[in-house]
Write a protein that holds these residues in place. Structure first.
Motif, PDB file in Angstrom:
ATOM      1  N   LEU A 299      94.550   1.372 -35.544  1.00 50.35           N
ATOM      2  CA  LEU A 299      93.234   1.318 -36.195  1.00 50.35           C
ATOM      3  C   LEU A 299      92.281   2.426 -35.733  1.00 50.35           C
ATOM      4  O   LEU A 299      91.121   2.445 -36.168  1.00 50.35           O
ATOM      5  CB  LEU A 299      92.558  -0.045 -35.983  1.00 50.35           C
ATOM      6  CG  LEU A 299      93.272  -1.259 -36.596  1.00 50.35           C
ATOM      7  CD1 LEU A 299      92.476  -2.529 -36.292  1.00 50.35           C
ATOM      8  CD2 LEU A 299      93.446  -1.094 -38.092  1.00 50.35           C
ATOM      9  N   PHE A 302      90.676   4.498 -38.560  1.00 52.91           N
ATOM     10  CA  PHE A 302      89.532   3.920 -39.271  1.00 52.91           C
ATOM     11  C   PHE A 302      88.260   4.002 -38.424  1.00 52.91           C
ATOM     12  O   PHE A 302      87.169   4.228 -38.954  1.00 52.91           O
ATOM     13  CB  PHE A 302      89.829   2.472 -39.654  1.00 52.91           C
ATOM     14  CG  PHE A 302      90.956   2.330 -40.644  1.00 52.91           C
ATOM     15  CD1 PHE A 302      90.777   2.710 -41.965  1.00 52.91           C
ATOM     16  CD2 PHE A 302      92.192   1.865 -40.255  1.00 52.91           C
ATOM     17  CE1 PHE A 302      91.803   2.598 -42.886  1.00 52.91           C
ATOM     18  CE2 PHE A 302      93.234   1.743 -41.161  1.00 52.91           C
ATOM     19  CZ  PHE A 302      93.046   2.115 -42.478  1.00 52.91           C
ATOM     20  N   GLU A 303      88.396   3.823 -37.118  1.00 55.01           N
ATOM     21  CA  GLU A 303      87.230   3.965 -36.242  1.00 55.01           C
ATOM     22  C   GLU A 303      86.696   5.390 -36.285  1.00 55.01           C
ATOM     23  O   GLU A 303      85.477   5.610 -36.293  1.00 55.01           O
ATOM     24  CB  GLU A 303      87.599   3.565 -34.816  1.00 55.01           C
ATOM     25  CG  GLU A 303      87.889   2.076 -34.642  1.00 55.01           C
ATOM     26  CD  GLU A 303      88.162   1.699 -33.206  1.00 55.01           C
ATOM     27  OE1 GLU A 303      88.063   2.592 -32.332  1.00 55.01           O
ATOM     28  OE2 GLU A 303      88.480   0.530 -32.942  1.00 55.01           O
ATOM     29  N   ARG A 350      83.581  -5.932 -34.156  1.00 57.02           N
ATOM     30  CA  ARG A 350      84.054  -5.581 -35.497  1.00 57.02           C
ATOM     31  C   ARG A 350      83.002  -5.886 -36.549  1.00 57.02           C
ATOM     32  O   ARG A 350      82.878  -5.155 -37.539  1.00 57.02           O
ATOM     33  CB  ARG A 350      85.341  -6.333 -35.809  1.00 57.02           C
ATOM     34  CG  ARG A 350      86.491  -6.031 -34.866  1.00 57.02           C
ATOM     35  CD  ARG A 350      86.948  -4.594 -34.970  1.00 57.02           C
ATOM     36  NE  ARG A 350      87.952  -4.262 -33.964  1.00 57.02           N
ATOM     37  CZ  ARG A 350      88.447  -3.057 -33.781  1.00 57.02           C
ATOM     38  NH1 ARG A 350      88.016  -2.053 -34.514  1.00 57.02           N
ATOM     39  NH2 ARG A 350      89.343  -2.832 -32.847  1.00 57.02           N
TER      40      ARG A 350
END
Length: 373
Positions: A299, A302-303, A350
């Motif tokens: 991930l 995406f960060e 998140r």
């Protein structure tokens, strides 16, 4: 106010000009791509100073914690920022981190390679894979979102398959043994300014442990890498012809090609640079922890994209700022570590990312509409 020849009152031009200059200055400030990220960082720092100011978050070691987390993401965000300004995406960055980690660890631990050769191999292989992704994108005209998504799965699958094939495990430890006395390893896993921090401890400016050792012994190289990449990338983007090519390629590729700009070459180079940044991230991580794992980097792509968007880069390309991406990564680090120091559950992290992404996209859309008008 002045009186003309007919006795009418007229407004002095200088007064009008001053108002125009004031309005233009405010408009220029708000229109900066990194304005939202700067404002967001100030707000986040103020918020956690109120909530967690007494918990040590803004002590020397606390600052080092969230600066390190921010720097790790900033390395990825710098590469992603330039690529997004050119109008493309790379979703393979997270998988590239895990893949590069294994390329470093397996030859070093199981084939007795010197770690400098493993590091150079990793940087080279990552750049070649980035070039392959870019070549496929420019030759097939397929969306980079789809091509890089395919490589996300390819690289993650290769990482797991090859690590099991050569080591029969998905976590390889013992890299730190090969890193001892290596000439290149400190460039990724060492510390900068140790003598300065020792001197600060001796004169009483820096806090120390009971044995006299300073709490902060130096600045981790991952922070130095993030600052260096951000500075060099900003200089290239705003002060070189290649930087103009990046903006033109993302703004209107067809018009840029008609002007003689090698848009395909620009995109391939930027895909290579994005992969290089992922390899640098992986190298710093492997040297720091002394191990590589097949699931590293999940991930992270995406960060990095969220940090870039928070930093003011438009999803449509042609507009953005590396400095804004750096501030976006800082927001990540401050919030992630700030939640820990304030005692708030990390599950809310998140949620915060989603809210920040939505706010950044809305703000960037507003700026885009202002610019197109």
């Amino acid at each position: 106010m002045n009186i003309d020849d007919k006795g009418n009152l007229v407004t002095a031009a200088s007064d009008s000009d001053e108002r125009v200059r004031d309005i233009s200055a405010i408009h220029a400030l708000v229109s900066r791509p990194d304005f939202g990220a700067i404002a967001g960082l100030v707000l986040v720092l103020f918020l956690f100073a109120m909530i967690a100011g007494d918990s040590g978050m803004f002590a020397a070691d606390g600052i080092l914690n969230w600066a390190t987390v921010s720097a790790q993401l900033a390395i990825l965000a710098v590469g992603a920022c330039l690529l997004m300004i050119s109008g493309e995406f790379d979703l393979s960055m997270g998988s590239m981190i895990g893949f590069c980690g294994m390329v470093i660890a397996i030859p070093t631990v199981y084939w007795s390679w010197p770690i400098w050769s493993s590091l150079l191999l990793t940087l080279s292989v990552a750049s070649l894979i980035g070039a392959l992704i870019g070549y496929i994108v420019v030759r097939t005209k397929l969306p980079s979102f789809i091509v890089s998504l395919a490589f996300l799965f390819i690289l993650r699958g290769l990482t797991i398959a090859l690590s099991i094939l050569f080591t029969n495990k998905t976590i390889v430890s013992g890299v730190n043994n090969g890193a001892e006395d290596d000439w290149l390893a400190p460039l990724f896993g060492g510390e900068f300014g140790q003598s300065i921090f020792n001197w600060l401890a001796q004169i009483g400016v820096m806090d120390t442990y009971a044995d006299g050792e300073p709490i902060v012994t130096g600045i981790p190289m991952v922070i130095i890498w993030s600052i260096a990449l951000a500075c060099i990338s900003s200089w290239v983007l705003f002060f070189t012809r290649f930087g103009n090519w990046i903006f033109a390629t993302g703004g209107d590729p067809k018009a840029a090609s008609n002007m003689g700009i090698p848009t395909a070459k620009v995109k391939v180079i930027l895909f290579m640079f994005t992969a290089f940044c992922a390899a640098v991230y992986a190298s710093c991580q492997v040297i720091e922890f002394g191990s590589a794992a097949a699931d590293r980097g999940v991930l992270k792509e995406f960060e990095a994209i969220i940090a870039v968007v928070i930093g003011g880069t438009l999803l449509t390309g042609g507009y953005g700022s590396v400095l804004g991406a750096l501030f976006g990564a800082l927001i990540f680090g401050v919030v992630q570590i700030g939640l820990f120091f304030s005692g708030i559950s990390s599950d809310w992290f998140r949620v915060f990312l989603g809210i920040m992404l939505l706010m950044a996209v809305l703000f960037n859309n507003f700026i885009r509409q202002r610019l197109t008008r």
